[in-house]
Design an enzyme around this catalytic site. Structure first.
Site, PDB file in Angstrom:
ATOM      1  N   ASP A  15       0.751  -0.890  -0.012  1.00 15.03           N
ATOM      2  CA  ASP A  15      -0.097   0.005   0.064  1.00 15.03           C
ATOM      3  C   ASP A  15       0.877   1.389   0.340  1.00 15.03           C
ATOM      4  O   ASP A  15       0.654   1.915  -0.551  1.00 15.03           O
ATOM      5  CB  ASP A  15      -0.787  -0.063   1.103  1.00 15.03           C
ATOM      6  CG  ASP A  15      -2.086  -1.150   1.167  1.00 15.03           C
ATOM      7  OD1 ASP A  15      -1.652  -1.944   0.038  1.00 15.03           O
ATOM      8  OD2 ASP A  15      -2.494  -1.210   2.126  1.00 15.03           O
ATOM      9  N   SER A  60     -18.388 -22.707 -29.370  1.00  8.52           N
ATOM     10  CA  SER A  60     -18.626 -23.518 -27.771  1.00  8.52           C
ATOM     11  C   SER A  60     -18.635 -25.186 -28.131  1.00  8.52           C
ATOM     12  O   SER A  60     -17.766 -25.395 -28.995  1.00  8.52           O
ATOM     13  CB  SER A  60     -19.856 -23.549 -27.960  1.00  8.52           C
ATOM     14  OG  SER A  60     -20.931 -23.836 -29.036  1.00  8.52           O
ATOM     15  N   GLU A  91      -9.157 -30.730 -17.697  1.00  4.38           N
ATOM     16  CA  GLU A  91      -9.421 -29.514 -17.281  1.00  4.38           C
ATOM     17  C   GLU A  91     -10.309 -29.400 -16.564  1.00  4.38           C
ATOM     18  O   GLU A  91     -11.545 -29.461 -17.072  1.00  4.38           O
ATOM     19  CB  GLU A  91      -9.315 -28.106 -17.948  1.00  4.38           C
ATOM     20  CG  GLU A  91      -7.381 -27.976 -18.912  1.00  4.38           C
ATOM     21  CD  GLU A  91      -7.867 -27.074 -20.408  1.00  4.38           C
ATOM     22  OE1 GLU A  91      -6.230 -27.135 -20.432  1.00  4.38           O
ATOM     23  OE2 GLU A  91      -8.209 -26.329 -19.821  1.00  4.38           O
ATOM     24  N   LYS A  93     -13.738 -27.315 -15.446  1.00  3.52           N
ATOM     25  CA  LYS A  93     -14.807 -26.703 -16.914  1.00  3.52           C
ATOM     26  C   LYS A  93     -15.393 -25.531 -15.204  1.00  3.52           C
ATOM     27  O   LYS A  93     -16.451 -25.527 -14.860  1.00  3.52           O
ATOM     28  CB  LYS A  93     -15.684 -27.123 -17.234  1.00  3.52           C
ATOM     29  CG  LYS A  93     -16.565 -26.613 -18.379  1.00  3.52           C
ATOM     30  CD  LYS A  93     -18.428 -27.027 -18.308  1.00  3.52           C
ATOM     31  CE  LYS A  93     -19.269 -25.908 -19.789  1.00  3.52           C
ATOM     32  NZ  LYS A  93     -19.039 -24.960 -18.509  1.00  3.52           N
ATOM     33  N   ARG A 114     -18.012 -13.491 -25.215  1.00 10.85           N
ATOM     34  CA  ARG A 114     -17.686 -14.256 -26.628  1.00 10.85           C
ATOM     35  C   ARG A 114     -18.771 -13.984 -27.548  1.00 10.85           C
ATOM     36  O   ARG A 114     -18.542 -13.761 -28.614  1.00 10.85           O
ATOM     37  CB  ARG A 114     -18.640 -15.561 -26.439  1.00 10.85           C
ATOM     38  CG  ARG A 114     -18.294 -16.875 -27.632  1.00 10.85           C
ATOM     39  CD  ARG A 114     -19.693 -17.906 -26.950  1.00 10.85           C
ATOM     40  NE  ARG A 114     -18.934 -18.420 -26.218  1.00 10.85           N
ATOM     41  CZ  ARG A 114     -18.630 -19.424 -25.940  1.00 10.85           C
ATOM     42  NH1 ARG A 114     -17.744 -20.110 -26.914  1.00 10.85           N
ATOM     43  NH2 ARG A 114     -18.107 -19.858 -24.538  1.00 10.85           N
ATOM     44  N   GLU A 168     -11.670 -17.867 -18.731  1.00 13.96           N
ATOM     45  CA  GLU A 168     -12.838 -17.707 -18.356  1.00 13.96           C
ATOM     46  C   GLU A 168     -12.958 -16.433 -16.648  1.00 13.96           C
ATOM     47  O   GLU A 168     -12.144 -16.762 -16.649  1.00 13.96           O
ATOM     48  CB  GLU A 168     -13.769 -18.449 -17.669  1.00 13.96           C
ATOM     49  CG  GLU A 168     -15.042 -19.206 -18.039  1.00 13.96           C
ATOM     50  CD  GLU A 168     -15.329 -19.502 -18.846  1.00 13.96           C
ATOM     51  OE1 GLU A 168     -17.028 -19.667 -18.510  1.00 13.96           O
ATOM     52  OE2 GLU A 168     -15.147 -20.061 -20.109  1.00 13.96           O
ATOM     53  N   LYS A 289      -9.522 -32.534 -23.922  1.00 18.68           N
ATOM     54  CA  LYS A 289      -8.576 -32.077 -25.482  1.00 18.68           C
ATOM     55  C   LYS A 289      -7.952 -32.489 -25.607  1.00 18.68           C
ATOM     56  O   LYS A 289      -7.019 -33.140 -24.982  1.00 18.68           O
ATOM     57  CB  LYS A 289      -8.683 -30.922 -24.604  1.00 18.68           C
ATOM     58  CG  LYS A 289      -9.136 -29.544 -23.977  1.00 18.68           C
ATOM     59  CD  LYS A 289      -8.683 -28.170 -23.945  1.00 18.68           C
ATOM     60  CE  LYS A 289      -9.696 -27.361 -23.209  1.00 18.68           C
ATOM     61  NZ  LYS A 289      -8.814 -26.115 -23.040  1.00 18.68           N
ATOM     62  N   LYS A 313     -20.269 -33.017 -18.165  1.00 18.29           N
ATOM     63  CA  LYS A 313     -20.979 -32.165 -17.115  1.00 18.29           C
ATOM     64  C   LYS A 313     -21.386 -32.475 -15.802  1.00 18.29           C
ATOM     65  O   LYS A 313     -22.217 -34.391 -16.272  1.00 18.29           O
ATOM     66  CB  LYS A 313     -22.330 -31.213 -17.034  1.00 18.29           C
ATOM     67  CG  LYS A 313     -21.577 -29.750 -19.150  1.00 18.29           C
ATOM     68  CD  LYS A 313     -22.950 -29.094 -19.491  1.00 18.29           C
ATOM     69  CE  LYS A 313     -22.657 -27.440 -18.413  1.00 18.29           C
ATOM     70  NZ  LYS A 313     -23.361 -27.042 -18.595  1.00 18.29           N
TER      71      LYS A 313
END
Length: 401
Positions: A15, A60, A91, A93, A114, A168, A289, A313
């Site tokens: 600071d 997407s 990875e 999501k 996007r 993201e 991926k 998901k």
């Protein structure tokens, strides 16, 4: 401090240095640079967001809740790449808002949502308020000097470096809970989930308000890289890319798995499910991926999604309980929010006794009645909400609310 959570000096020392910088910039405004820490909080509110075209479309991902479909996906990719050994990466999501960051000559030039995949909104002023986003990349700033050709007066055009990365933007779990605590204290309706709140924050036209939101970002993808520095080698795989991103100062996924088969992918998906609640951000799945960029190139794309990636998901955790009563929460502005008073039930790591019913229309649409047996889940795995009524368990004579 912001990327690795390993501060090298105390907050007080930081600071002091920061205020010294502000004093210097006040006295010598010509020394203020776009990548100064003082530029994290934007200036005047924007009138509107400008459209910006992505260097590469933001597609997407196809998704599934079925592990059998994950196995089918692997078979499909293997057919596209016959006789090749497939190398995969898994990875977390992140449940956030897709974002593209473009750096030109080492400086953050454009941050865009996007949008329709081809064109998004320019939210650069808002993204600059996120402290873990590098405003400059030294490695991409120090370009080779222009070489003169045979004519003394003629010089080659200035070389330009470009790096566009994808990631993201999210609200941290702790930050989201704090934000809702402030809403409750003010008698306002709480936000439903962290993802929508992050998206709403990025749409605010005043960066000073955005700066007060606990937003953060994780970077995991590459759209384009052009760098005249010959010694900088472009990544050839996802593993290499994440290492490069980390070395440049970006926050990257919390944990990754490298897999060689469908069985290993399923094991990684299950392993992630066991530890993801410990992450600082919400996750709603696993992203699978191909690791090799060359294999991705050969696998190709459909019109909407890459053929070499898929999102698995996780089904949201739900619990069954009794609705004891419906009470009304009155906001500071007079807004009325119905709240379900429940028989306490253990859900996603905590005991839940109250859940939002959002508004009167929602009660009518779901036909929620006092005394009903209901299914409850945590929307965005944070705020409990009544999902549906188990009508077959409704007591006789139960009246509409």
């Amino acid at each position: 401090y912001y990327v690795e959570a390993k501060p090298t000096i105390s907050d007080r020392d930081y600071d002091a240095l920061y205020h010294e910088l502000l004093d210097l910039e006040k006295n010598f405004p010509e020394l203020v640079t776009p990548d100064s820490p003082s530029q994290r909080v934007g200036g005047e509110p924007l009138k509107a967001f400008k459209p910006v075209k992505h260097l590469l479309p933001m597609l997407s991902l196809d998704n599934t809740y079925s592990q059998d479909e994950v196995r089918d996906f692997v078979k499909r990719v293997q057919k596209l790449l016959p006789d090749e050994k497939l190398d995969w990466v898994v990875e977390p999501k992140v449940d956030g808002v897709a974002m593209s960051l473009r750096y030109e000559n080492g400086k953050l030039a454009v941050a865009a949502t996007r949008g329709n995949g081809i064109e998004g909104d320019d939210v650069t002023a808002n993204i600059k308020t996120i402290h873990s986003v590098p405003l400059s990349l030294t490695e991409f700033t120090e370009l080779p000097k222009s070489k003169k050709n045979n004519s003394e007066d003629s010089v080659h055009p200035v070389l330009k470096s470009i790096l566009e990365v994808r990631g993201e933007v999210y609200l941290t779990k702790a930050g989201f809970e704090k934000l809702n605590a402030e809403q409750r204290a003010a008698g306002e309706e709480v936000y439903a989930n962290a993802r929508n709140t992050a998206a709403g924050s990025l749409k605010l036209l005043d960066p000073k308000i955005v700066a007060k939101r606990p937003l953060d970002v994780v970077i995991y993808g590459l759209a384009q890289i052009e760098n005249p520095k010959s010694e900088i080698r472009n990544p050839k795989s996802q593993i290499e890319l994440l290492d490069r991103l980390k070395s440049l100062g970006f926050k990257t996924p919390e944990k990754i798995w490298r897999c060689r088969s469908a069985d290993e992918l399923i094991d990684a998906i299950n392993a992630l499910d066991k530890i993801r609640k410990k992450f600082s951000y919400e996750t709603d799945g696993a992203v699978i991926k191909l690791n090799s960029f060359a294999q991705r190139e050969r696998a190709g794309f459909t019109a909407k999604a890459p053929r070499w990636a898929m999102a698995y998901k996780y089904a949201p955790e739900q619990a069954e309980t009794k609705l004891r009563d419906i009470t009304i929460q009155v906001g500071r502005t007079g807004a009325l929010t119905p709240v379900a008073e429940l028989e306490p039930v253990f859900l996603a790591g905590t005991t839940v006794a109250r859940a939002t019913l959002h508004n009167a229309d929602e009660i009518a649409r779901k036909d929620v009645r006092i005394g009903d047996t209901v299914l409850v889940e945590k929307a965005g795995e944070i705020i409990p909400a009544v999902v549906s009524v188990l009508v077959e368990k409704r007591p006789a004579g139960n009246q509409p609310y």
